[in-house]
Scaffold this motif. Structure first.
Motif, PDB file in Angstrom:
ATOM      1  N   LYS A  41     -81.724 -39.919 -88.871  1.00 52.37           N
ATOM      2  CA  LYS A  41     -81.604 -40.903 -89.925  1.00 52.37           C
ATOM      3  C   LYS A  41     -81.798 -40.394 -91.188  1.00 52.37           C
ATOM      4  CE  LYS A  41     -81.472 -44.922 -87.396  1.00 52.37           C
ATOM      5  NZ  LYS A  41     -80.801 -46.032 -87.494  1.00 52.37           N
ATOM      6  N   LYS A  42     -80.863 -40.943 -92.159  1.00 52.24           N
ATOM      7  CA  LYS A  42     -81.272 -40.678 -93.625  1.00 52.24           C
ATOM      8  C   LYS A  42     -81.617 -41.734 -94.391  1.00 52.24           C
ATOM      9  CE  LYS A  42     -79.344 -36.517 -92.684  1.00 52.24           C
ATOM     10  NZ  LYS A  42     -80.196 -35.402 -92.749  1.00 52.24           N
ATOM     11  N   PRO A  43     -81.945 -41.526 -95.548  1.00 51.14           N
ATOM     12  CA  PRO A  43     -82.358 -42.704 -96.619  1.00 51.14           C
ATOM     13  C   PRO A  43     -81.505 -43.974 -96.562  1.00 51.14           C
ATOM     14  CG  PRO A  43     -82.844 -40.437 -97.631  1.00 51.14           C
ATOM     15  CD  PRO A  43     -82.048 -40.396 -96.394  1.00 51.14           C
ATOM     16  N   GLY A  57     -71.564 -38.954 -98.180  1.00 51.97           N
ATOM     17  CA  GLY A  57     -72.521 -38.013 -98.908  1.00 51.97           C
ATOM     18  C   GLY A  57     -72.855 -36.747 -98.379  1.00 51.97           C
ATOM     19  N   LEU A  58     -72.221 -36.393 -97.335  1.00 46.79           N
ATOM     20  CA  LEU A  58     -72.538 -35.052 -96.603  1.00 46.79           C
ATOM     21  C   LEU A  58     -71.780 -33.818 -97.369  1.00 46.79           C
ATOM     22  CD1 LEU A  58     -72.926 -37.256 -94.080  1.00 46.79           C
ATOM     23  CD2 LEU A  58     -72.287 -35.123 -92.586  1.00 46.79           C
ATOM     24  N   LYS A  59     -72.348 -32.851 -97.160  1.00 45.33           N
ATOM     25  CA  LYS A  59     -71.795 -31.667 -98.185  1.00 45.33           C
ATOM     26  C   LYS A  59     -70.568 -31.192 -97.377  1.00 45.33           C
ATOM     27  CE  LYS A  59     -74.141 -27.743 -95.680  1.00 45.33           C
ATOM     28  NZ  LYS A  59     -74.945 -26.477 -95.949  1.00 45.33           N
ATOM     29  N   LEU A  89     -75.855 -36.021-100.320  1.00 44.51           N
ATOM     30  CA  LEU A  89     -75.726 -35.746-101.787  1.00 44.51           C
ATOM     31  C   LEU A  89     -75.539 -37.118-102.482  1.00 44.51           C
ATOM     32  CD1 LEU A  89     -72.672 -32.866-101.294  1.00 44.51           C
ATOM     33  CD2 LEU A  89     -75.480 -32.549-101.700  1.00 44.51           C
ATOM     34  N   PHE A  90     -75.343 -38.028-101.968  1.00 43.29           N
ATOM     35  CA  PHE A  90     -75.390 -39.074-102.752  1.00 43.29           C
ATOM     36  C   PHE A  90     -75.500 -40.364-101.815  1.00 43.29           C
ATOM     37  CE2 PHE A  90     -70.877 -37.942-102.342  1.00 43.29           C
ATOM     38  CZ  PHE A  90     -70.544 -39.014-101.473  1.00 43.29           C
ATOM     39  N   GLU A  91     -75.641 -41.816-102.270  1.00 45.37           N
ATOM     40  CA  GLU A  91     -75.807 -42.989-101.686  1.00 45.37           C
ATOM     41  C   GLU A  91     -74.421 -43.146-100.821  1.00 45.37           C
ATOM     42  OE1 GLU A  91     -76.969 -47.608-101.758  1.00 45.37           O
ATOM     43  OE2 GLU A  91     -77.447 -46.313-103.339  1.00 45.37           O
ATOM     44  N   PRO A  92     -74.357 -43.244 -99.808  1.00 45.37           N
ATOM     45  CA  PRO A  92     -72.941 -43.763 -99.214  1.00 45.37           C
ATOM     46  C   PRO A  92     -72.080 -44.713 -99.723  1.00 45.37           C
ATOM     47  CG  PRO A  92     -74.470 -43.082 -97.337  1.00 45.37           C
ATOM     48  CD  PRO A  92     -75.111 -43.313 -98.424  1.00 45.37           C
ATOM     49  N   SER A  93     -70.809 -44.417-100.243  1.00 50.15           N
ATOM     50  CA  SER A  93     -70.053 -45.642-100.527  1.00 50.15           C
ATOM     51  C   SER A  93     -70.017 -45.555-101.984  1.00 50.15           C
ATOM     52  CB  SER A  93     -70.173 -47.087 -99.758  1.00 50.15           C
ATOM     53  OG  SER A  93     -69.553 -46.573 -98.368  1.00 50.15           O
ATOM     54  N   GLY A  97     -66.626 -37.920-101.804  1.00 49.31           N
ATOM     55  CA  GLY A  97     -66.855 -36.484-101.707  1.00 49.31           C
ATOM     56  C   GLY A  97     -66.679 -35.668-100.409  1.00 49.31           C
ATOM     57  N   TYR A  98     -65.366 -35.062-100.556  1.00 48.80           N
ATOM     58  CA  TYR A  98     -64.807 -34.539 -99.493  1.00 48.80           C
ATOM     59  C   TYR A  98     -65.668 -33.557 -98.656  1.00 48.80           C
ATOM     60  CZ  TYR A  98     -60.671 -32.612 -96.854  1.00 48.80           C
ATOM     61  OH  TYR A  98     -60.057 -32.464 -95.784  1.00 48.80           O
ATOM     62  N   SER A  99     -65.658 -33.876 -97.367  1.00 42.61           N
ATOM     63  CA  SER A  99     -66.777 -33.152 -96.515  1.00 42.61           C
ATOM     64  C   SER A  99     -66.078 -32.698 -95.200  1.00 42.61           C
ATOM     65  CB  SER A  99     -67.924 -34.330 -96.329  1.00 42.61           C
ATOM     66  OG  SER A  99     -68.821 -33.450 -95.291  1.00 42.61           O
ATOM     67  N   THR A 100     -65.956 -31.456 -94.824  1.00 41.50           N
ATOM     68  CA  THR A 100     -65.499 -31.076 -93.567  1.00 41.50           C
ATOM     69  C   THR A 100     -66.644 -31.081 -92.406  1.00 41.50           C
ATOM     70  OG1 THR A 100     -64.088 -29.341 -94.234  1.00 41.50           O
ATOM     71  CG2 THR A 100     -65.295 -29.016 -92.334  1.00 41.50           C
ATOM     72  N   TYR A 101     -67.922 -31.045 -92.836  1.00 42.54           N
ATOM     73  CA  TYR A 101     -69.013 -31.419 -91.930  1.00 42.54           C
ATOM     74  C   TYR A 101     -69.019 -32.946 -91.501  1.00 42.54           C
ATOM     75  CZ  TYR A 101     -70.616 -26.607 -93.059  1.00 42.54           C
ATOM     76  OH  TYR A 101     -70.646 -25.363 -93.211  1.00 42.54           O
ATOM     77  N   GLY A 102     -68.671 -33.793 -92.631  1.00 43.83           N
ATOM     78  CA  GLY A 102     -68.601 -35.190 -92.149  1.00 43.83           C
ATOM     79  C   GLY A 102     -67.638 -35.516 -91.221  1.00 43.83           C
ATOM     80  N   TRP A 103     -66.644 -34.560 -91.047  1.00 35.70           N
ATOM     81  CA  TRP A 103     -65.761 -34.861 -89.872  1.00 35.70           C
ATOM     82  C   TRP A 103     -66.046 -34.192 -88.720  1.00 35.70           C
ATOM     83  CZ3 TRP A 103     -61.107 -37.569 -88.926  1.00 35.70           C
ATOM     84  CH2 TRP A 103     -60.906 -38.675 -89.728  1.00 35.70           C
ATOM     85  N   VAL A 104     -66.817 -33.256 -88.620  1.00 36.49           N
ATOM     86  CA  VAL A 104     -67.464 -32.749 -87.772  1.00 36.49           C
ATOM     87  C   VAL A 104     -68.266 -33.595 -86.948  1.00 36.49           C
ATOM     88  CG1 VAL A 104     -69.023 -30.815 -86.703  1.00 36.49           C
ATOM     89  CG2 VAL A 104     -67.563 -30.167 -88.240  1.00 36.49           C
ATOM     90  N   LEU A 105     -68.958 -34.400 -87.804  1.00 41.15           N
ATOM     91  CA  LEU A 105     -69.831 -35.456 -87.280  1.00 41.15           C
ATOM     92  C   LEU A 105     -69.182 -36.523 -86.596  1.00 41.15           C
ATOM     93  CD1 LEU A 105     -72.750 -36.177 -86.859  1.00 41.15           C
ATOM     94  CD2 LEU A 105     -72.923 -37.029 -89.243  1.00 41.15           C
ATOM     95  N   VAL A 106     -68.011 -36.773 -87.199  1.00 39.00           N
ATOM     96  CA  VAL A 106     -66.605 -37.794 -86.434  1.00 39.00           C
ATOM     97  C   VAL A 106     -66.338 -37.357 -85.287  1.00 39.00           C
ATOM     98  CG1 VAL A 106     -64.415 -38.700 -86.949  1.00 39.00           C
ATOM     99  CG2 VAL A 106     -66.007 -38.728 -89.033  1.00 39.00           C
ATOM    100  N   SER A 107     -65.990 -35.921 -85.215  1.00 39.90           N
ATOM    101  CA  SER A 107     -65.519 -35.599 -83.720  1.00 39.90           C
ATOM    102  C   SER A 107     -66.605 -35.617 -82.606  1.00 39.90           C
ATOM    103  CB  SER A 107     -65.102 -33.905 -83.824  1.00 39.90           C
ATOM    104  OG  SER A 107     -64.303 -33.631 -85.044  1.00 39.90           O
TER     105      SER A 107
END
Length: 296
Positions: A41-43, A57-59, A89-93, A97-107
């Protein structure tokens, strides 16, 4: 020949999300821990929609050598520990911020919802039904037939100075964010299927290809796995729904779809930073002009 398609993989993964959503197995508004309990969980809540729209907000993968995966991942969830502890890196929405790691999480979410390894699900539910026989995950631990040799610009990312062999890299941990090999023919087959309702219901495709909005009310030129923009085609404005990749080692790809024109163009290269978009747009112009002349 099979090429690395890099970030174009996100468009394919987006379709996988669409398949599961139509089966009521994925909820875009649910917190990601619903499907990936290993992600802490994140803030602020991190949702699947936020991740798919690059608003969570993922890097991002930096492209530097030290940021290239060093392990092999049999499952998408295997890659999550690599970035799980990183702060947002920031509060969501609030930002894009383009994030490859975000799409790893989607996968990994696709994997969790489907109850099977991500690559297995994509093969059985997206690629095989569409006859995409040349699309598969890249791998350094097993031989792959008809895979191109990968090159990288010799100096400063500029192809004008020639090329050298790209270093051997295992991108399996990028999963649906950038690990697929494919061909232009398979990508065009996929694009036509998306436009025609062959794979997903039209309402699902529209949802995936609708620009997202920040909390400020500002729309961004990105949907859920797709870039959306307006360009000039054959002398008239046209909606372009696309994906592209230039920075992965030995890979450049441009995948353009013009849903209202019935056009899909894919151009791939086996060197980084190649000008595939200009070529793809040129091809699209030729076909659009021909269609315009035929209509007249």
């Amino acid at each position: 020949m099979r090429f690395r398609i890099g970030h174009v993989s996100k468009a394919l993964t987006s379709a996988g999300v669409g398949v599961l959503r139509e089966q009521a197995k994925l909820n875009l508004e649910a917190e990601i821990q619903t499907y990936v309990p290993s992600y802490p969980k994140k803030p602020w809540p991190v949702t699947l929609r936020g991740l798919m729209g690059h608003m969570a907000g993922l890097k991002h993968y930096s492209g530097e050598e030290a940021d290239v995966p060093s392990e092999h991942c049999a499952r998408a969830a295997d890659a999550v520990p690599e970035f799980a502890a990183d702060p947002l890196l920031f509060e969501p929405s609030t930002q894009y911020g383009y994030s490859t790691y975000g799409w790893v999480l989607v996968s990994a979410a696709v994997e969790g919802a489907a109850g099977e390894p991500f690559f297995s699900f994509m093969r059985s539910r997206v690629f095989t039904p569409l006859g995409m026989t040349d699309t598969m995950p890249d791998s350094v631990i097993e031989p792959i037939a008809d895979r191109v040799t990968f090159y990288f610009p010799r100096f400063s990312g500029d192809n004008a100075f020639g090329h050298e062999l790209a270093k051997t890299v295992d991108y399996s941990c990028f999963a649906g964010a950038g690990a697929f090999l494919s061909t232009p023919s398979d990508l065009v087959t996929f694009g036509i299927a998306m436009n025609s309702g062959t794979l997903l219901e039209p309402a699902t495709v529209k949802m995936l290809q609708t620009p997202q909005s920040l909390t400020s009310g500002k729309d961004i030129e990105y949907g859920l796995g797709w870039t959306i923009e307006t360009v000039e085609l054959a002398g008239a404005s046209a909606r372009l729904v696309s994906d592209a990749s230039r920075s992965l080692l030995g890979a450049s790809a441009s995948f353009l779809t013009f849903p209202e024109r019935g056009l899909v163009v894919a151009v791939t290269s086996n060197t980084s930073y190649a000008g595939t978009r200009a070529i793809a747009m040129g091809i699209a112009q030729v076909f659009a002009e021909q269609l315009e002349r035929t209509a007249r």
